[in-house]
Design an enzyme around this catalytic site. Structure first.
Site, PDB file in Angstrom:
ATOM      1  N   ASP A  64       1.182  -1.468  -0.147  1.00 15.76           N
ATOM      2  CA  ASP A  64       0.346  -0.255   0.289  1.00 15.76           C
ATOM      3  C   ASP A  64       0.316   0.697   0.072  1.00 15.76           C
ATOM      4  O   ASP A  64       1.520   1.271   0.327  1.00 15.76           O
ATOM      5  CB  ASP A  64      -1.160  -0.161   1.186  1.00 15.76           C
ATOM      6  CG  ASP A  64      -1.884   0.928   1.604  1.00 15.76           C
ATOM      7  OD1 ASP A  64      -1.738   2.527   0.444  1.00 15.76           O
ATOM      8  OD2 ASP A  64      -2.918   1.490   1.783  1.00 15.76           O
ATOM      9  N   ASN A  91       2.245   6.364 -10.246  1.00 16.18           N
ATOM     10  CA  ASN A  91       1.386   5.407 -10.858  1.00 16.18           C
ATOM     11  C   ASN A  91      -0.180   5.193 -10.004  1.00 16.18           C
ATOM     12  O   ASN A  91      -1.628   5.765 -10.425  1.00 16.18           O
ATOM     13  CB  ASN A  91       1.253   4.617 -12.236  1.00 16.18           C
ATOM     14  CG  ASN A  91      -0.041   3.705 -12.374  1.00 16.18           C
ATOM     15  OD1 ASN A  91      -1.052   4.665 -13.371  1.00 16.18           O
ATOM     16  ND2 ASN A  91      -0.802   2.989 -12.191  1.00 16.18           N
ATOM     17  N   SER A 138      -0.790  12.225 -13.487  1.00 19.51           N
ATOM     18  CA  SER A 138      -1.770  13.372 -13.238  1.00 19.51           C
ATOM     19  C   SER A 138      -3.315  12.982 -13.243  1.00 19.51           C
ATOM     20  O   SER A 138      -3.681  11.538 -13.781  1.00 19.51           O
ATOM     21  CB  SER A 138      -0.940  14.893 -12.974  1.00 19.51           C
ATOM     22  OG  SER A 138      -2.521  15.103 -12.654  1.00 19.51           O
ATOM     23  N   SER A 139      -3.492  14.035 -13.971  1.00 20.71           N
ATOM     24  CA  SER A 139      -5.604  13.748 -14.617  1.00 20.71           C
ATOM     25  C   SER A 139      -5.301  14.810 -15.108  1.00 20.71           C
ATOM     26  O   SER A 139      -5.032  16.373 -15.041  1.00 20.71           O
ATOM     27  CB  SER A 139      -6.030  13.232 -13.568  1.00 20.71           C
ATOM     28  OG  SER A 139      -7.495  13.391 -14.092  1.00 20.71           O
ATOM     29  N   TYR A 152      -9.465  14.428  -4.787  1.00 18.91           N
ATOM     30  CA  TYR A 152      -9.532  14.014  -6.401  1.00 18.91           C
ATOM     31  C   TYR A 152      -8.269  15.626  -7.319  1.00 18.91           C
ATOM     32  O   TYR A 152      -7.075  15.053  -7.545  1.00 18.91           O
ATOM     33  CB  TYR A 152      -9.688  12.757  -7.100  1.00 18.91           C
ATOM     34  CG  TYR A 152      -9.356  12.299  -7.982  1.00 18.91           C
ATOM     35  CD1 TYR A 152      -8.326  11.043  -8.444  1.00 18.91           C
ATOM     36  CD2 TYR A 152      -9.573  12.704  -9.770  1.00 18.91           C
ATOM     37  CE1 TYR A 152      -7.603  10.495  -9.287  1.00 18.91           C
ATOM     38  CE2 TYR A 152      -8.985  12.605 -10.329  1.00 18.91           C
ATOM     39  CZ  TYR A 152      -8.169  11.206 -10.765  1.00 18.91           C
ATOM     40  OH  TYR A 152      -7.553  10.701 -11.721  1.00 18.91           O
ATOM     41  N   LYS A 156      -3.887  15.415  -7.793  1.00 15.39           N
ATOM     42  CA  LYS A 156      -3.900  15.472  -9.010  1.00 15.39           C
ATOM     43  C   LYS A 156      -2.645  16.754  -9.680  1.00 15.39           C
ATOM     44  O   LYS A 156      -1.757  16.577 -10.378  1.00 15.39           O
ATOM     45  CB  LYS A 156      -4.458  14.868  -9.843  1.00 15.39           C
ATOM     46  CG  LYS A 156      -4.946  14.076  -9.676  1.00 15.39           C
ATOM     47  CD  LYS A 156      -3.731  12.540 -10.270  1.00 15.39           C
ATOM     48  CE  LYS A 156      -4.169  11.234 -10.129  1.00 15.39           C
ATOM     49  NZ  LYS A 156      -3.069  10.532 -10.153  1.00 15.39           N
TER      50      LYS A 156
END
Length: 253
Positions: A64, A91, A138-139, A152, A156
């Protein structure tokens, strides 16, 4: 085009599913020795067995990444098993959407500190590599306010800032650092597969936003990571490569 990845050593967190699995497989197919981690021991063992089929050294462990000591131990043991570390790919995400204290804490420990601790643990070996590269995931949610606003999206965005800071700080040591920001990425068992089954209206809304008419695939994200991680991208550092099929509309200057 030869990316120059053959014989290098890569660590990939979250390497058993989706984008992480595709990254590990793509690197292994290029001749890169690969170490992975994820929380499910059985899935790690299966992925390691498949990766070894590419004829490269492999290593895996159930970890984890929110557990700092466990992550540090994995980095050390993975580096020992592979014989060095040239590439690290951060990731893993907690996918913390809920805007409550638990979501914020989990997002911080996994997304943010999981990335920072991975890089810190690998740094002594990266400093000895002639082809050192850091790639963080990232996103597009880090670029625009969308349904994932909250922990989130915030973390990111912070990962992009952190990575570009690394690029500047580590450039004199010839260690590159770049980010890949995927758009909506579909794979069986993934978030968008679950949303398609459980909330088809949200899925249809998200799909309609992309002018290509589809979502991305893990392999398309992995291709971007492999390039940025490779010696072929030797003068690319401090970049945030958005791979989203023209989903986002903001101009990245």
């Amino acid at each position: 085009m030869d990316l120059g990845l053959q014989g290098l050593n890569a660590l990939v967190t979250g390497g058993t599913k989706g984008i992480g699995r595709a990254i590990a497989q793509t690197l292994a197919a290029e001749g890169t020795h690969v170490a992975i981690c994820a929380r499910n021991a059985g899935e790690v063992a299966q992925a390691v067995a498949e990766l070894s089929g590419y004829g490269v050294k492999t290593f895996g462990r159930a970890v984890d990444v929110g557990d700092g000591p466990a992550l540090k131990a994995w980095v050390k043991d993975a580096g020992d098993a592979l014989g060095g570390v040239d590439i690290v790919v951060a990731n893993v995400s907690a996918l913390a959407i809920a805007n409550d204290e638990t979501g914020w804490q989990r997002g911080f420990e996994v997304d943010m500190m999981g990335t920072v601790r991975l890089v810190d643990a690998a740094m002594p070996r990266l400093e000895r590599s002639p082809h050192a590269a850091i790639v963080t995931i990232s996103s597009v949610s880090g670029r625009e306010i969308d349904f994932a606003a909250g922990p989130y999206g915030a973390f990111k965005a912070a990962i992009v800032h952190y990575t570009q800071g690394l690029a500047h700080q580590l450039a004199p040591k010839h260690i590159r650092a770049n980010t890949v920001s995927p758009g909506n990425t579909y794979f069986r068992g993934g978030v968008w597969d679950q949303i398609e089954q459980g909330n088809p209206a949200l899925y249809a809304q998200a799909l309609a936003l992309n002018p290509t008419g589809r979502m991305g695939t893990p392999q398309e994200m992995a291709n971007a990571v492999a390039f940025l991680a490779s010696p072929a991208a030797s003068f690319v550092t401090g970049s945030n490569l958005v791979v989203d099929g023209a989903l986002t509309r903001g101009v990245q200057l």
